[in-house]
Design an enzyme around this catalytic site. Structure first.
Site, PDB file in Angstrom:
ATOM      1  N   HIS A  44       0.864  -1.201   0.000  1.00 12.16           N
ATOM      2  CA  HIS A  44       0.000   0.000   0.000  1.00 12.16           C
ATOM      3  C   HIS A  44       0.896   1.245   0.000  1.00 12.16           C
ATOM      4  O   HIS A  44       0.684   2.188   0.750  1.00 12.16           O
ATOM      5  CB  HIS A  44      -0.950   0.005   1.209  1.00 12.16           C
ATOM      6  CG  HIS A  44      -1.908  -1.143   1.231  1.00 12.16           C
ATOM      7  ND1 HIS A  44      -3.260  -1.005   1.028  1.00 12.16           N
ATOM      8  CD2 HIS A  44      -1.701  -2.477   1.416  1.00 12.16           C
ATOM      9  CE1 HIS A  44      -3.854  -2.196   1.094  1.00 12.16           C
ATOM     10  NE2 HIS A  44      -2.932  -3.106   1.340  1.00 12.16           N
ATOM     11  N   TYR A  73       3.568  -5.409   9.767  1.00 15.44           N
ATOM     12  CA  TYR A  73       3.429  -3.950   9.698  1.00 15.44           C
ATOM     13  C   TYR A  73       4.488  -3.292  10.584  1.00 15.44           C
ATOM     14  O   TYR A  73       5.031  -2.250  10.233  1.00 15.44           O
ATOM     15  CB  TYR A  73       2.031  -3.486  10.141  1.00 15.44           C
ATOM     16  CG  TYR A  73       0.905  -3.868   9.205  1.00 15.44           C
ATOM     17  CD1 TYR A  73       1.009  -4.944   8.336  1.00 15.44           C
ATOM     18  CD2 TYR A  73      -0.291  -3.151   9.186  1.00 15.44           C
ATOM     19  CE1 TYR A  73      -0.030  -5.284   7.491  1.00 15.44           C
ATOM     20  CE2 TYR A  73      -1.328  -3.485   8.334  1.00 15.44           C
ATOM     21  CZ  TYR A  73      -1.201  -4.566   7.498  1.00 15.44           C
ATOM     22  OH  TYR A  73      -2.234  -4.906   6.656  1.00 15.44           O
TER      23      TYR A  73
HETATM   24  C1  HEM Z   1      -0.850 -11.685   5.973  1.00 18.31           C
HETATM   25  C2  HEM Z   1      -1.465 -10.839   5.234  1.00 18.31           C
HETATM   26  C3  HEM Z   1      -1.014  -9.412   5.050  1.00 18.31           C
HETATM   27  C4  HEM Z   1       0.247  -8.898   4.982  1.00 18.31           C
HETATM   28  C5  HEM Z   1       1.573  -9.660   5.104  1.00 18.31           C
HETATM   29  C6  HEM Z   1       0.139  -7.472   4.813  1.00 18.31           C
HETATM   30  C7  HEM Z   1       1.194  -6.599   4.710  1.00 18.31           C
HETATM   31  C8  HEM Z   1       1.120  -5.217   4.715  1.00 18.31           C
HETATM   32  C9  HEM Z   1       2.213  -4.298   4.893  1.00 18.31           C
HETATM   33  C10 HEM Z   1       3.671  -4.705   5.082  1.00 18.31           C
HETATM   34  C11 HEM Z   1       1.722  -3.044   4.876  1.00 18.31           C
HETATM   35  C12 HEM Z   1       2.508  -1.739   5.097  1.00 18.31           C
HETATM   36  C13 HEM Z   1       2.454  -1.363   6.574  1.00 18.31           C
HETATM   37  C14 HEM Z   1       3.171  -0.079   6.952  1.00 18.31           C
HETATM   38  O1  HEM Z   1       4.342   0.122   6.596  1.00 18.31           O
HETATM   39  O2  HEM Z   1       2.573   0.731   7.687  1.00 18.31           O
HETATM   40  C15 HEM Z   1       0.304  -3.158   4.674  1.00 18.31           C
HETATM   41  C16 HEM Z   1      -0.576  -2.109   4.599  1.00 18.31           C
HETATM   42  C17 HEM Z   1      -1.944  -2.245   4.568  1.00 18.31           C
HETATM   43  N1  HEM Z   1      -2.686  -3.430   4.624  1.00 18.31           N
HETATM   44 FE1  HEM Z   1      -1.934  -5.268   4.664  1.00 18.31          FE
HETATM   45  N2  HEM Z   1      -1.193  -7.145   4.769  1.00 18.31           N
HETATM   46  C18 HEM Z   1      -1.915  -8.301   4.919  1.00 18.31           C
HETATM   47  C19 HEM Z   1      -3.284  -8.426   4.956  1.00 18.31           C
HETATM   48  C20 HEM Z   1      -4.164  -7.387   4.928  1.00 18.31           C
HETATM   49  C21 HEM Z   1      -5.579  -7.515   5.099  1.00 18.31           C
HETATM   50  C22 HEM Z   1      -6.359  -8.805   5.397  1.00 18.31           C
HETATM   51  C23 HEM Z   1      -6.094  -6.284   5.006  1.00 18.31           C
HETATM   52  C24 HEM Z   1      -7.567  -6.012   5.187  1.00 18.31           C
HETATM   53  C25 HEM Z   1      -8.331  -5.266   4.794  1.00 18.31           C
HETATM   54  C26 HEM Z   1      -4.992  -5.348   4.780  1.00 18.31           C
HETATM   55  C27 HEM Z   1      -5.083  -3.975   4.647  1.00 18.31           C
HETATM   56  C28 HEM Z   1      -4.023  -3.099   4.595  1.00 18.31           C
HETATM   57  C29 HEM Z   1      -4.171  -1.675   4.474  1.00 18.31           C
HETATM   58  C30 HEM Z   1      -5.483  -0.913   4.412  1.00 18.31           C
HETATM   59  C31 HEM Z   1      -2.871  -1.131   4.456  1.00 18.31           C
HETATM   60  C32 HEM Z   1      -2.476   0.312   4.282  1.00 18.31           C
HETATM   61  C33 HEM Z   1      -2.424   1.058   5.537  1.00 18.31           C
HETATM   62  C34 HEM Z   1      -1.993   2.451   5.250  1.00 18.31           C
HETATM   63  O3  HEM Z   1      -2.584   3.123   4.382  1.00 18.31           O
HETATM   64  O4  HEM Z   1      -1.061   2.859   5.901  1.00 18.31           O
HETATM   65  N3  HEM Z   1      -3.831  -6.071   4.738  1.00 18.31           N
HETATM   66  N4  HEM Z   1      -0.051  -4.495   4.582  1.00 18.31           N
END
Ligand code: HEM
Ligand code: HEM
Lengths: 186, 366
Positions: free
Chosen positions: B72, B342
């Site tokens: 993201h 995260y």
């Molecule tokens: C094991 C599964 C998942 C992994 C490994 C993963 C990994 C990540 C990582 C590494 C980030 C960046 C975090 C940061 O630096 O702040 C991220 C952001 C995000 N993830 Fe996931 N994610 C997973 C599942 C999900 C699920 C199920 C959702 C559900 C809706 C989701 C929604 C988001 C959102 C909305 C962001 C962006 C947050 C922002 O705008 O700062 N993710 N994810």
């Protein structure tokens, strides 16, 4: 019953063993949580309040230390060994207080809520700053590993005294009262 | 002479054989403790998946873009407020559900690992929010516009990242790798059908964003209720139409959103889906039956949009388990894994120099 002057005060001995158990648990929880996916959240949720409890106890312990008389070093310790022992005690006290403060500070700088239990949380102690967060996060790891090494050194020294020098050094910190050594056994 | 009356200086009294044995015993104790510590810290199990290794995988397929989120990565920050209508209090004692207004900051993003990637209509869109409760508690939630998550385990996500990475030769995922992936993670096949079956809306403003993972609400009586939640747009749904797409603008979705918010506040309803016993809580690929009770707990109003370069929401970790008292995680293994990953992504990017975001709110601010 009068305290054996060669033993630490009871409050000191209680604090020593309580904190030894807590610090060791914290080191293991800390190391395990950052490498666990399934238990990461559960362990961090335990790590924060336990760490803050250590901070509170460490401050109590420092105050307690200034208000109690310390037993003199045993004659089996050379002057050099005494210097090393005092320095390592200072290091342990510093880490006991600094490590949880750094944990609290890094979460503050990282814009995290510092959750204890339920709705209870602590206020931030530092301003939000990405760089500060990154530096403190690294500091927390380095200090924790340093604490672990200091603990291993401390344990080796104690074991050396018990098993090799056989001067009953552990009696000084035993939770139960130990008779003064100049009383001969019947 | 026995051990008990030795006051000091017994050192000469043990034979050198005993001494070596005892020194060895000391070394053994120290090594054993260090070994258990090394095991706890994962040094002896280099193939177990950890938060850091998941983030390594993102870097492997997207390369490192210093200062940006590892997933993201392309986004724009928002602020506004949430007005609770009090209806959520029956389900959860969390202060967010008491009638009244709380400030919100957050971030819209595309689920891409490259911060300068061009906007594509079918890239997953996300909304991340931080609700600041009056007592200082926080509720952070990251939601996606897909109906279910494509995999039900962190290992699945880790494997998917590599299997679905474009093959340098064709620019498309390698079908053989995808085939092997689906054999290993069979839940993907059904989930991706549901994901592709959902009509794509015109942009960020008319998308619904879903928690996907299940959580637990705990009410004042102590009852635990399985829930999922969604932000459902007040803005009417318009299907995405490739005719309206402007390929020359790589920020078309973000620019449209910025223009809409500059034109007037956007709104979403917080809809709580109440799970029933037996509804799957540990598998984010499985939808719950559509007839489940939905409770509208209040309205989110977003009236301000700001570049990541100046917003405090850039330096936030939207860890899905930062929850107020009254909301807790479920047994879904993705939740704790997300927390771990995260945290790793956050720690890395906070220590890196920052570059300007691809999305600026100024250019469309006229
Ligand atoms: C094991 C599964 C998942 C992994 C490994 C993963 C990994 C990540 C990582 C590494 C980030 C960046 C975090 C940061 O630096 O702040 C991220 C952001 C995000 N993830 Fe996931 N994610 C997973 C599942 C999900 C699920 C199920 C959702 C559900 C809706 C989701 C929604 C988001 C959102 C909305 C962001 C962006 C947050 C922002 O705008 O700062 N993710 N994810
Ligand atoms: C004496 C007390 C403490 C000890 C011995 C300790 C030890 C540790 C250790 C060994 C780690 C793992 C470091 C690594 O491998 O990178 C760690 C990480 C951490 N500690 Fe502590 N800690 C203490 C106090 C605290 C306190 C008081 C807080 C917060 C209030 C805290 C918050 C954290 C956090 C958030 C992490 C890292 C989580 C992550 O990066 O995902 N610690 N700690």
């Amino acid at each position: 019953m009068a305290r054996n002057p060669a033993q630490f005060a009871l409050t000191s001995r209680l604090l020593h063993w309580l904190m030894a158990a807590m610090l060791l648990s914290m080191l293991f929880i800390g190391a395990a949580m950052v490498t666990s996916l399934g238990n990461y959240h559960r362990l961090v949720a335990l790590h924060r309040p336990l760490g803050i409890m250590i901070l509170v106890l460490a401050i109590i312990r420092l105050v307690n230390r200034t208000f109690t008389t310390l037993p003199p070093f045993p004659p089996t310790m050379s002057k050099r060994e005494r210097l090393i022992a005092s320095a390592s005690e200072r290091l342990l006290y510093t880490l006991m207080i600094a490590l949880p403060l750094v944990g609290w500070g890094m979460l503050s700088a990282g814009h995290y809520p510092i959750v204890m239990f339920g709705p209870l949380h602590l206020p931030p102690i530092l301003p939000v700053s990405p760089t500060l967060y990154a530096v403190l996060r690294k500091t927390h790891t380095i200090m924790a590993y340093l604490l672990f090494l200091a603990f291993l050194g401390h344990l080796s020294a104690i074991l050396f005294h018990i098993l090799i020098i056989r001067d009953r050094l552990l009696d000084r910190m035993a939770l139960w009262p130990v008779r003064s050594h100049n009383h001969k056994d019947p | 002479m026995n051990d008990n009356d030795g006051q000091s200086g017994d050192i000469g009294r043990i034979s050198s054989g005993t001494m070596i044995l005892r020194l060895a015993a000391i070394a053994l104790v120290i090594l054993a403790i260090a070994g258990v510590f090394a095991y706890a810290g994962g040094w002896l199990t280099p193939h177990t998946l950890t938060g850091a290794r998941i983030v390594d995988r993102f870097e492997q397929v997207n390369e490192v873009h210093p200062g940006f989120r590892r997933n993201h990565a392309k986004g724009v920050c928002l602020s506004g407020y949430f007005e609770s209508n009090g209806r959520g209090t029956a389900l959860s004692k969390a202060a967010i559900f008491l009638p009244g207004r709380v400030p919100v900051i957050g971030r819209f993003a595309l689920a891409v690992g490259q911060p300068y990637a061009a906007d594509e209509a079918n890239t997953v869109r996300s909304m991340a929010l931080l609700f600041k409760l009056p007592d200082g508690e926080e509720w952070r939630t990251g939601m996606n516009n897909i109906p279910v998550f494509p995999v039900n385990s962190a290992e699945g996500f880790y494997d998917l990242l590599l299997s679905s990475a474009p093959d340098p030769a064709t620019g498309k995922p390698d079908p053989a790798k995808m085939g092997a992936f689906i054999t290993k993670h069979p839940e993907f096949a059904k989930a991706i059908q549901l994901i592709h079956g959902q009509p794509v809306s015109s942009g960020f403003a008319d998308s619904a964003y879903n928690s996907l993972n299940a959580f637990r609400f705990i009410n004042a009586k102590g009852a635990e209720i399985p829930v999922r939640w969604s932000m459902v747009p007040v803005q009417a749904f318009r299907p995405f139409n490739s005719a309206m797409s402007n390929k020359s603008n790589t920020n078309q979705l973000f620019d449209a959103l910025i223009a809409e918010i500059h034109n007037g506040a956007l709104q979403w309803h917080l809809i709580i889906t109440v799970g029933q016993p037996g509804d799957p809580t540990a598998d984010a690929t499985l939808p719950w039956p559509s007839e489940r009770q939905h409770i509208d707990a209040g309205t989110l109003t977003i009236d301000h949009i700001e570049s990541e370069d100046t917003s405090p929401a850039r330096d936030l970790n939207f860890d899905p388990l930062i929850l107020p008292d009254g909301i807790a995680g479920s047994d879904d293994p993705l939740l704790s894994a997300r927390s771990a990953a995260y945290s790793s992504s956050f720690t890395r990017r906070e220590g890196e120099p920052k570059s300007p975001s691809a999305v600026s709110t100024a250019e469309t601010g006229k």
